[in-house]
Design a protein around this motif. Sequence first.
Motif, PDB file in Angstrom:
ATOM      1  N   GLN A 208       0.801  -1.083  -0.086  1.00 42.89           N
ATOM      2  CA  GLN A 208      -0.142  -0.131   0.065  1.00 42.89           C
ATOM      3  C   GLN A 208       0.780   1.182   0.184  1.00 42.89           C
ATOM      4  N   CYS A 209       1.857   1.132   0.853  1.00 45.01           N
ATOM      5  CA  CYS A 209       2.983   2.461   1.125  1.00 45.01           C
ATOM      6  C   CYS A 209       3.694   2.855  -0.347  1.00 45.01           C
ATOM      7  N   LEU A 210       3.869   1.517  -1.053  1.00 49.62           N
ATOM      8  CA  LEU A 210       4.760   1.536  -2.230  1.00 49.62           C
ATOM      9  C   LEU A 210       3.778   2.254  -3.204  1.00 49.62           C
ATOM     10  N   ALA A 211       2.680   1.801  -3.400  1.00 53.37           N
ATOM     11  CA  ALA A 211       1.634   2.495  -4.273  1.00 53.37           C
ATOM     12  C   ALA A 211       1.563   3.753  -4.003  1.00 53.37           C
ATOM     13  N   ALA A 212       1.256   4.222  -2.987  1.00 53.14           N
ATOM     14  CA  ALA A 212       1.181   5.715  -2.584  1.00 53.14           C
ATOM     15  C   ALA A 212       2.243   6.305  -2.852  1.00 53.14           C
ATOM     16  N   ALA A 213       3.440   5.806  -2.591  1.00 49.36           N
ATOM     17  CA  ALA A 213       4.849   6.636  -3.016  1.00 49.36           C
ATOM     18  C   ALA A 213       4.931   6.622  -4.406  1.00 49.36           C
ATOM     19  N   GLN A 214       4.553   5.786  -5.322  1.00 50.82           N
ATOM     20  CA  GLN A 214       4.595   5.745  -6.571  1.00 50.82           C
ATOM     21  C   GLN A 214       3.721   6.780  -7.268  1.00 50.82           C
ATOM     22  N   ALA A 215       2.520   6.893  -6.850  1.00 51.76           N
ATOM     23  CA  ALA A 215       1.552   8.104  -6.901  1.00 51.76           C
ATOM     24  C   ALA A 215       2.079   9.495  -6.713  1.00 51.76           C
ATOM     25  N   ALA A 216       2.546   9.325  -5.457  1.00 50.26           N
ATOM     26  CA  ALA A 216       3.523  10.873  -5.034  1.00 50.26           C
ATOM     27  C   ALA A 216       4.452  11.271  -5.827  1.00 50.26           C
ATOM     28  N   SER A 217       5.336  10.167  -6.272  1.00 50.21           N
ATOM     29  CA  SER A 217       6.442  10.701  -7.044  1.00 50.21           C
ATOM     30  C   SER A 217       6.195  11.317  -8.303  1.00 50.21           C
ATOM     31  N   GLN A 218       4.912  11.152  -8.732  1.00 50.94           N
ATOM     32  CA  GLN A 218       4.620  11.727 -10.084  1.00 50.94           C
ATOM     33  C   GLN A 218       4.529  13.037 -10.048  1.00 50.94           C
ATOM     34  N   HIS A 219       4.204  13.598  -8.770  1.00 48.53           N
ATOM     35  CA  HIS A 219       4.154  14.959  -8.390  1.00 48.53           C
ATOM     36  C   HIS A 219       5.481  15.663  -8.567  1.00 48.53           C
ATOM     37  N   VAL A 220       6.270  14.890  -7.883  1.00 52.79           N
ATOM     38  CA  VAL A 220       7.807  15.462  -7.480  1.00 52.79           C
ATOM     39  C   VAL A 220       8.339  15.357  -8.962  1.00 52.79           C
ATOM     40  N   PHE A 221       8.221  14.356  -9.716  1.00 50.17           N
ATOM     41  CA  PHE A 221       8.857  14.274 -11.129  1.00 50.17           C
ATOM     42  C   PHE A 221       8.255  15.541 -11.963  1.00 50.17           C
ATOM     43  N   ARG A 222       7.006  15.883 -11.775  1.00 49.11           N
ATOM     44  CA  ARG A 222       6.574  16.913 -12.562  1.00 49.11           C
ATOM     45  C   ARG A 222       7.032  18.305 -12.233  1.00 49.11           C
ATOM     46  N   PHE A 223       7.309  18.371 -10.810  1.00 49.77           N
ATOM     47  CA  PHE A 223       7.849  19.570 -10.202  1.00 49.77           C
ATOM     48  C   PHE A 223       9.396  19.511 -10.808  1.00 49.77           C
ATOM     49  N   TYR A 224       9.902  18.522 -10.916  1.00 54.78           N
ATOM     50  CA  TYR A 224      11.386  18.777 -11.463  1.00 54.78           C
ATOM     51  C   TYR A 224      11.344  19.202 -12.819  1.00 54.78           C
ATOM     52  N   ARG A 225      10.338  18.502 -13.757  1.00 48.83           N
ATOM     53  CA  ARG A 225      10.276  19.035 -14.969  1.00 48.83           C
ATOM     54  C   ARG A 225       9.961  20.343 -15.427  1.00 48.83           C
ATOM     55  N   GLU A 226       9.222  20.892 -14.563  1.00 50.90           N
ATOM     56  CA  GLU A 226       8.682  22.152 -14.625  1.00 50.90           C
ATOM     57  C   GLU A 226       9.814  23.206 -14.256  1.00 50.90           C
ATOM     58  N   SER A 227      10.493  22.986 -13.122  1.00 51.72           N
ATOM     59  CA  SER A 227      11.429  23.846 -12.626  1.00 51.72           C
ATOM     60  C   SER A 227      12.414  23.744 -13.564  1.00 51.72           C
ATOM     61  N   LEU A 228      12.861  22.723 -14.232  1.00 50.87           N
ATOM     62  CA  LEU A 228      14.029  22.688 -15.063  1.00 50.87           C
ATOM     63  C   LEU A 228      13.497  23.343 -16.459  1.00 50.87           C
ATOM     64  N   GLN A 229      12.373  23.145 -16.800  1.00 53.93           N
ATOM     65  CA  GLN A 229      11.992  23.879 -18.158  1.00 53.93           C
ATOM     66  C   GLN A 229      11.911  25.359 -18.119  1.00 53.93           C
ATOM     67  N   ARG A 230      11.294  25.742 -16.566  1.00 50.72           N
ATOM     68  CA  ARG A 230      11.651  27.102 -16.391  1.00 50.72           C
ATOM     69  C   ARG A 230      12.819  27.671 -16.484  1.00 50.72           C
ATOM     70  N   ARG A 231      14.026  26.690 -15.980  1.00 51.46           N
ATOM     71  CA  ARG A 231      15.033  27.294 -16.212  1.00 51.46           C
ATOM     72  C   ARG A 231      15.969  27.536 -17.373  1.00 51.46           C
ATOM     73  N   TYR A 232      15.603  26.503 -18.346  1.00 57.40           N
ATOM     74  CA  TYR A 232      16.316  26.424 -19.316  1.00 57.40           C
ATOM     75  C   TYR A 232      15.792  27.106 -20.703  1.00 57.40           C
ATOM     76  N   SER A 233      14.556  27.628 -20.494  1.00 58.96           N
ATOM     77  CA  SER A 233      13.782  28.036 -21.606  1.00 58.96           C
ATOM     78  C   SER A 233      14.116  29.571 -21.922  1.00 58.96           C
ATOM     79  N   LYS A 234      14.481  30.149 -20.469  1.00 63.09           N
ATOM     80  CA  LYS A 234      14.642  31.496 -20.654  1.00 63.09           C
ATOM     81  C   LYS A 234      16.372  31.853 -21.375  1.00 63.09           C
ATOM     82  N   SER A 235      17.118  30.882 -20.888  1.00 65.40           N
ATOM     83  CA  SER A 235      18.744  31.122 -21.290  1.00 65.40           C
ATOM     84  C   SER A 235      19.048  30.481 -22.450  1.00 65.40           C
TER      85      SER A 235
END
Lengths: 235, 300
Positions: A208-235
Amino acid sequence: MEEERHTEAKIGAETGRGSSPRGPGCSLRHFACEQNLLSRPDGSASFLQGDTSVLAGVYGPAEVKVSKEIFNKATLEVILRPKIGLPGVAEKNRERLIRNTCEAVVLGTLHPRTSITVVLQVVSDAGSLLACCLNAACMALVDAGVPMRALFCGVTCALDSDGTLVLDPTSKREKEARAVLTFALDNVERKLLMSSTKGLFSDAELQQCLAAAQAASQHVFRFYRESLQRRYSKS
Amino acid sequence: MSKVRWRNRRAGEERRRRRRAGGKMAAGFKTVEPLEYYRRFLKENCRPDGRELGEFRTTTVNIGSISTADGSALVKLGNTTVICGVKAEFAAPPTDAPDKGYVVPNVDLPPLCSSRFRSGPPGEEAQVASQFIADVIENSQIIQKEDLCISPGKLAWVLYCDLICLDYDGNILDACTFALLAALKNVQLPEVTINGETALAEVNLKKKSYLNIRTHPVATSFAVFDDTLLIVDPTGEEEHLATGTLTIVMDEEGKLCCLHKPGGSGLTGAKLQDCMSRAVTRHKEVKKLMDEVIKSIKPK
């Protein structure tokens, strides 16, 4: 010269920083990440999860001592400094967990006979420390430009005595919990890279914990992607 | 030497030389390409020492061999040998928990057990193993710390558990957990009374009692090969070639005390399920062995 990119993200039903009340089940605390804030290391990142904050710096690929060099891949080293006191056996254990997680994703064979050093400094500890260290290490490795086959993130789950699952617990919640499980997941197939547990729990609760962690990790990875996109799109 | 005997001697040497040459070729291949050598065996679902992928090495346990310790056990898992000695001493209980005693484990990997360890302060592997054993003791509640208290706030037992590896051939965590469990089951603590007049502790060495061991945590270690294959109880060479390791500590009710996966290749939930079922069977095997050994020693 790259500017500092300060990115924040409000994920889930959070309303702000600090001790915001959390709904039952799965939602993570507010998190923020800042990259390239130190001038000497090749890559650096500061990761904030609620009130827990960890600063990471990466040096590498750099020169390695002959006694430590490996002929066909890079030597990875992790140094974890606690907020107060000298590093002890618990820190050595965490260093080994973080190092083995990084070794699984970093493409060390592209830089043989070099060393990649990850230095982590705990700035404040308010629960879920190991997960925050993993996230900071990943962001710092990306900032340093170290080649990796996948990104990874850390998620902590706490199980109460009545079986309720809480993600990203505060230190008070962790102390009262029956079991605290920390997982490191990769973003390609959400496989389990690292797991460190404390307390007693059953097999079903683990899944159960593993499934919940996998679902939560999607949020974290989306955050990684957005922050890196924001960083590299302007420069 | 007569001619007949001389001819037989030469024939024997010829046979031995041919056998050695064949063995030398396999040994040469193993040195140059250890991973390929291993893969050839894994394809046939077995390992170079003849075991199946889910089979443990022969486990032997010997209890009570150290007479100067309060409890001791020697565990051999194939070639891996770990000895555990438990000494009980007095100490003042911690101020924030005046009715609790202490259990202090320490794992030592001396240069004797393997060429990769040097003498000096404990290396990373020893520290990680010590932390692992401390976590297992804490999580599984193998001993209720309140049982170790003699007089609340004044006197309590502290159990120093020293685990020393005598021979390192992989799977040190399983051996240490088993040695610790066996040694703790062997510990006999004397009765202690506090003399009301002098406020000193009086130890009655003639009256000894066993510790109350509440759970029996048993560790099962796996090694991950090529991101997909899981083998149980890796030897030293297998650990070196593996891409990841996993250790599961389970008690008798099927509850997990520890899921220790220090990085390495990823695992899916289904593979974890297979590991759990293997850990359950291993627990039964170890429990049976422990009960046999305890039964053989108890009538003393």
